[in-house]
Design an enzyme around this catalytic site. Structure first.
Site, PDB file in Angstrom:
ATOM      1  N   TRP A 128       0.838  -1.209   0.000  1.00 49.60           N
ATOM      2  CA  TRP A 128       0.000   0.000   0.000  1.00 49.60           C
ATOM      3  C   TRP A 128       0.864   1.247   0.000  1.00 49.60           C
ATOM      4  CZ3 TRP A 128      -4.142  -1.487  -1.943  1.00 49.60           C
ATOM      5  CH2 TRP A 128      -4.813  -2.636  -1.516  1.00 49.60           C
TER       6      TRP A 128
ATOM      7  N   ASP B 148      -1.915   6.686   6.499  1.00 47.42           N
ATOM      8  CA  ASP B 148      -2.907   5.737   5.991  1.00 47.42           C
ATOM      9  C   ASP B 148      -3.250   4.804   7.160  1.00 47.42           C
ATOM     10  OD1 ASP B 148      -4.352   3.677   4.877  1.00 47.42           O
ATOM     11  OD2 ASP B 148      -2.926   3.252   3.260  1.00 47.42           O
TER      12      ASP B 148
ATOM     13  N   LYS C 268     -12.230  -1.956   6.385  1.00 48.48           N
ATOM     14  CA  LYS C 268     -11.431  -2.815   7.256  1.00 48.48           C
ATOM     15  C   LYS C 268     -11.988  -2.777   8.674  1.00 48.48           C
ATOM     16  CE  LYS C 268      -8.672  -3.484   3.748  1.00 48.48           C
ATOM     17  NZ  LYS C 268      -7.720  -2.496   3.319  1.00 48.48           N
TER      18      LYS C 268
END
Ligand SMILES: *Cc1c(COP(=O)(O)O)cnc(C)c1O
Length: 365
Positions: free
Chosen positions: A110, A177, A201
């Site tokens: 990511w 993030d 998530k």
């Protein structure tokens, strides 16, 4: 309806990495709102986002997100579409000067994707990376350049199961993030200038992304920003510049209410620590398994582990299936197993997994 829901809860232990488990009561309230929202005899899905009923949802969601993160005036919370991946592009669009550069800590797939998108808009510098060991640890002791436009980090690396315990201290804006560990642990979020998280998530269903930004860092790039990519436009529009993703925002609100009602971040921090400790203790004790990452980088959200003898994989998989443990397959880049212990996963599910690990040892050890 009710009995089916209860059955589902009892039967399947959901360790999915994302979209991840949500509280049963939230799913029930969400399904009710699809038919009759706020006693309007209308579905949440068929009313105007500018109705006073939805405006109340948006306001409460924005307020509660800030409250749970412990952030006050000076910060704005907005809900956007496009997933966390959209933020890989939106962050540099709003913060990276054309002549400047951004500092990135590369802790996995990511983070690497975030770097790639920023490079389309300007210069980046990777100030630390754990790529040398396939991202199985969090880099330590790296300097944060004082002249970068911002420093970007990933608080929890969903794929590898690593998590930052300490954060870079810096004068420059710190962007995080937080997709896979938002609302999961006690951290001082005032040290961050921009936090973003895809909902699916640990917060709600896919389709919404929460961005919480300190307003004073915006408007400094000298770049013309397309309206939809401009945080200021969304803030000015009270997160309703265009039609927002109403359903994921509503379900995220229900999850935040659930969290607050149960005791907020103080409560969930304890629960999540207990869940993670329970599983890591068994991984370290049981000779059939090994942890996939360095101990001091272990995540409380995504616990990754491997079989000492991968040839026994089919047998372990079968035992997990028989015990109704779902979603344990590791990411294709890492292999092995990954148990995601998101907020809504109860301790009993972790215990069910630990029981299977013990049984597996008895059988094969
Ligand atoms: C899942 C994930 C993403 C990507 O989220 P999308 O909403 O699918 O774009 C980004 N960062 C982290 C840490 C993630 O876990």
């Amino acid at each position: 309806m009710e009995t089916v829901m209860t059955d589902v809860k009892q039967k399947v232990h959901n360790f999915s990495a994302g979209p991840g488990i949500l509280p049963q009561e939230v799913l029930k309230q969400a399904s009710e709102a699809c038919i009759n929202f706020d006693n309007l005899n209308l579905s949440l899905l068929e009313i105007s986002h500018r109705s006073k009923n939805f405006e109340a949802v948006m306001l409460e969601a924005r307020t509660l997100a800030k409250e749970l993160l412990g952030l006050g005036d000076g910060y704005q919370a907005i809900f956007l579409g496009g997933g966390a991946s959209m933020q890989f592009h939106m962050v540099p669009m709003n913060l990276l000067r054309t002549e400047g550069y951004a500092a990135y800590v590369n802790t996995g797939v990511w983070a690497s994707k975030a770097i790639k998108e920023a490079q389309l808009l300007g210069n980046t510098k990777s100030i630390a990376s754990s790529e040398d060991k396939k991202f199985n640890y969090i880099p330590r002791n790296y300097p944060i350049p004082g002249d970068a436009d911002y420093c970007h980090i990933t608080s929890n690396n969903t794929i590898y199961g690593t998590q930052m315990k300490k954060f870079p201290i810096s004068r420059i804006p710190v962007v995080v993030d937080m997709s896979s560990d938002i609302f999961s642990r006690k951290i001082d979020c005032k040290q961050f200038d921009l936090i973003y998280a895809g909902a699916q998530k640990n917060m709600g269903p896919a389709g919404a992304t929460l961005v919480v930004v300190k307003e004073s860092i915006l408007g400094k790039t000298g770049r013309n920003i397309p309206s939809m990519l401009d945080y200021k436009v969304h803030i000015k529009g009270d997160s309703m510049y265009n039609t927002p993703p109403v359903f994921p925002i509503y379900v995220s609100l229900l999850t935040m209410r659930w969290l607050k009602k149960n005791g907020g971040i103080d409560w969930i921090d304890k629960v999540n620590t207990q869940k993670a400790n329970t599983l890591y203790t068994e991984i370290d004790r049981n000779p059939m398994f090994i942890g996939a990452v360095e101990k001091d980088s272990r995540s409380t959200m995504n616990v990754t582990f491997l079989l000492n003898n991968p040839e026994l994989g089919a047998d372990f998989d079968k035992m997990c299936k028989e015990a109704n443990l779902s979603g344990l397959k590791g990411h294709r880049d890492v292999g092995g197993y990954r148990a995601s212990l998101y907020n809504a996963l109860p301790l009993e599910s972790v215990q069910a997994l630990v029981d299977v690990m013990k049984e597996f040892e008895k059988k094969n050890g």
